[in-house]
Scaffold this motif. Sequence first.
Motif, PDB file in Angstrom:
ATOM      1  N   HIS A   4       7.947  19.916  74.342  1.00  0.00           N
ATOM      2  CA  HIS A   4       7.239  19.036  75.269  1.00  0.00           C
ATOM      3  C   HIS A   4       6.430  18.027  74.451  1.00  0.00           C
ATOM      4  N   LEU A   5       6.825  16.768  74.563  1.00  0.00           N
ATOM      5  CA  LEU A   5       6.105  15.679  73.910  1.00  0.00           C
ATOM      6  C   LEU A   5       5.276  14.970  74.965  1.00  0.00           C
ATOM      7  N   MET A   6       3.988  14.854  74.697  1.00  0.00           N
ATOM      8  CA  MET A   6       3.070  14.173  75.615  1.00  0.00           C
ATOM      9  C   MET A   6       2.499  12.964  74.893  1.00  0.00           C
ATOM     10  N   LEU A   7       2.676  11.794  75.499  1.00  0.00           N
ATOM     11  CA  LEU A   7       2.199  10.545  74.903  1.00  0.00           C
ATOM     12  C   LEU A   7       1.164   9.901  75.813  1.00  0.00           C
ATOM     13  N   GLU A   8       0.096   9.423  75.219  1.00  0.00           N
ATOM     14  CA  GLU A   8      -0.875   8.588  75.908  1.00  0.00           C
ATOM     15  C   GLU A   8      -0.905   7.272  75.148  1.00  0.00           C
ATOM     16  N   LEU A   9      -0.596   6.187  75.844  1.00  0.00           N
ATOM     17  CA  LEU A   9      -0.619   4.859  75.235  1.00  0.00           C
ATOM     18  C   LEU A   9      -1.815   4.100  75.800  1.00  0.00           C
ATOM     19  N   TYR A  10      -2.600   3.513  74.903  1.00  0.00           N
ATOM     20  CA  TYR A  10      -3.820   2.811  75.283  1.00  0.00           C
ATOM     21  C   TYR A  10      -3.695   1.324  74.952  1.00  0.00           C
ATOM     22  N   ASN A  11      -4.602   0.551  75.546  1.00  0.00           N
ATOM     23  CA  ASN A  11      -4.674  -0.889  75.296  1.00  0.00           C
ATOM     24  C   ASN A  11      -3.369  -1.606  75.622  1.00  0.00           C
ATOM     25  N   CYS A  12      -2.742  -1.180  76.707  1.00  0.00           N
ATOM     26  CA  CYS A  12      -1.516  -1.829  77.182  1.00  0.00           C
ATOM     27  C   CYS A  12      -1.882  -2.994  78.086  1.00  0.00           C
ATOM     28  N   ASP A  13      -1.025  -3.975  78.129  1.00  0.00           N
ATOM     29  CA  ASP A  13      -1.192  -5.125  79.014  1.00  0.00           C
ATOM     30  C   ASP A  13      -1.096  -4.644  80.465  1.00  0.00           C
ATOM     31  N   ARG A  14      -2.095  -4.956  81.247  1.00  0.00           N
ATOM     32  CA  ARG A  14      -2.126  -4.515  82.656  1.00  0.00           C
ATOM     33  C   ARG A  14      -0.944  -5.047  83.454  1.00  0.00           C
ATOM     34  N   GLU A  15      -0.494  -6.245  83.107  1.00  0.00           N
ATOM     35  CA  GLU A  15       0.668  -6.819  83.801  1.00  0.00           C
ATOM     36  C   GLU A  15       1.907  -5.962  83.572  1.00  0.00           C
ATOM     37  N   LEU A  16       2.088  -5.480  82.353  1.00  0.00           N
ATOM     38  CA  LEU A  16       3.239  -4.618  82.061  1.00  0.00           C
ATOM     39  C   LEU A  16       3.176  -3.335  82.880  1.00  0.00           C
ATOM     40  N   LEU A  17       1.979  -2.779  83.004  1.00  0.00           N
ATOM     41  CA  LEU A  17       1.824  -1.511  83.711  1.00  0.00           C
ATOM     42  C   LEU A  17       1.945  -1.659  85.220  1.00  0.00           C
ATOM     43  N   SER A  18       1.887  -2.885  85.706  1.00  0.00           N
ATOM     44  CA  SER A  18       2.068  -3.160  87.140  1.00  0.00           C
ATOM     45  C   SER A  18       3.478  -3.634  87.457  1.00  0.00           C
ATOM     46  N   ASN A  19       4.293  -3.791  86.439  1.00  0.00           N
ATOM     47  CA  ASN A  19       5.630  -4.357  86.575  1.00  0.00           C
ATOM     48  C   ASN A  19       6.626  -3.251  86.962  1.00  0.00           C
ATOM     49  N   GLU A  20       6.886  -3.119  88.266  1.00  0.00           N
ATOM     50  CA  GLU A  20       7.756  -2.045  88.758  1.00  0.00           C
ATOM     51  C   GLU A  20       9.148  -2.072  88.122  1.00  0.00           C
ATOM     52  N   PRO A  21       9.814  -3.249  88.006  1.00  0.00           N
ATOM     53  CA  PRO A  21      11.133  -3.243  87.355  1.00  0.00           C
ATOM     54  C   PRO A  21      11.072  -2.745  85.901  1.00  0.00           C
ATOM     55  N   LEU A  22      10.004  -3.070  85.183  1.00  0.00           N
ATOM     56  CA  LEU A  22       9.873  -2.610  83.805  1.00  0.00           C
ATOM     57  C   LEU A  22       9.693  -1.089  83.756  1.00  0.00           C
ATOM     58  N   ILE A  23       8.821  -0.558  84.595  1.00  0.00           N
ATOM     59  CA  ILE A  23       8.570   0.891  84.615  1.00  0.00           C
ATOM     60  C   ILE A  23       9.861   1.626  84.981  1.00  0.00           C
ATOM     61  N   ARG A  24      10.584   1.103  85.957  1.00  0.00           N
ATOM     62  CA  ARG A  24      11.864   1.709  86.351  1.00  0.00           C
ATOM     63  C   ARG A  24      12.853   1.662  85.181  1.00  0.00           C
ATOM     64  N   ARG A  25      12.890   0.549  84.474  1.00  0.00           N
ATOM     65  CA  ARG A  25      13.797   0.403  83.318  1.00  0.00           C
ATOM     66  C   ARG A  25      13.440   1.398  82.215  1.00  0.00           C
ATOM     67  N   VAL A  26      12.149   1.561  81.951  1.00  0.00           N
ATOM     68  CA  VAL A  26      11.725   2.513  80.928  1.00  0.00           C
ATOM     69  C   VAL A  26      12.243   3.914  81.266  1.00  0.00           C
ATOM     70  N   LEU A  27      12.024   4.340  82.506  1.00  0.00           N
ATOM     71  CA  LEU A  27      12.483   5.674  82.911  1.00  0.00           C
ATOM     72  C   LEU A  27      14.005   5.774  82.893  1.00  0.00           C
ATOM     73  N   ASP A  28      14.678   4.695  83.259  1.00  0.00           N
ATOM     74  CA  ASP A  28      16.139   4.697  83.282  1.00  0.00           C
ATOM     75  C   ASP A  28      16.728   4.778  81.870  1.00  0.00           C
ATOM     76  N   GLU A  29      16.103   4.087  80.912  1.00  0.00           N
ATOM     77  CA  GLU A  29      16.634   4.025  79.550  1.00  0.00           C
ATOM     78  C   GLU A  29      16.150   5.149  78.640  1.00  0.00           C
ATOM     79  N   TYR A  30      15.033   5.780  78.991  1.00  0.00           N
ATOM     80  CA  TYR A  30      14.471   6.796  78.093  1.00  0.00           C
ATOM     81  C   TYR A  30      15.456   7.910  77.740  1.00  0.00           C
TER      82      TYR A  30
END
Length: 149
Positions: A4-30
């Motif tokens: 089990h790998l647990m990651l916490e990423l800090y100081n991310c661009d708020r726009e990226l974290l609100s970008n639903e297509p990007l979040i979906r892509r991350v989960l799809d490609e991971y």
Amino acid sequence: MLVHLMLELYNCDRELLSNEPLIRRVLDEYPGRVDMEKVSPVHLYDIETSNPLDAGLSGFVVIAQSHISLHAWPEYGEVDIDICSCKEFSQEDAIAFAKEMFQTDDVESHFVVRATRSLRPEEPDPVRFAEAMAARRNRAASLAPAEVG
């Protein structure tokens, strides 16, 4: 064994974290980035809580060996990612992908080995595997529509 790998990423661009297509892509490609077999579509939710500062996108994808989940909090510039698997994978590749997608080098990581007494073998017993595959084919054949002749 379960890793089990647990990651916490800090100081991310708020726009990226609100970008639903990007979040979906991350989960799809991971799964492909960590050599896992994806067995479900991405499940993504826009979370609204009693505290509007805790709102964000949360989602997961089921892999053959377990799951990958992600929780993004735009208000705080943070994203948490969990990769849980019965199959070992490259922590370095998982971290590099997260850093690339969320454009930050500020990462905290934790790695835990779980289920150390699990009876699940690293490689399946070949006889049991063949029997399970035959049973799967028989089930699929019995569910197939009858041919009209």
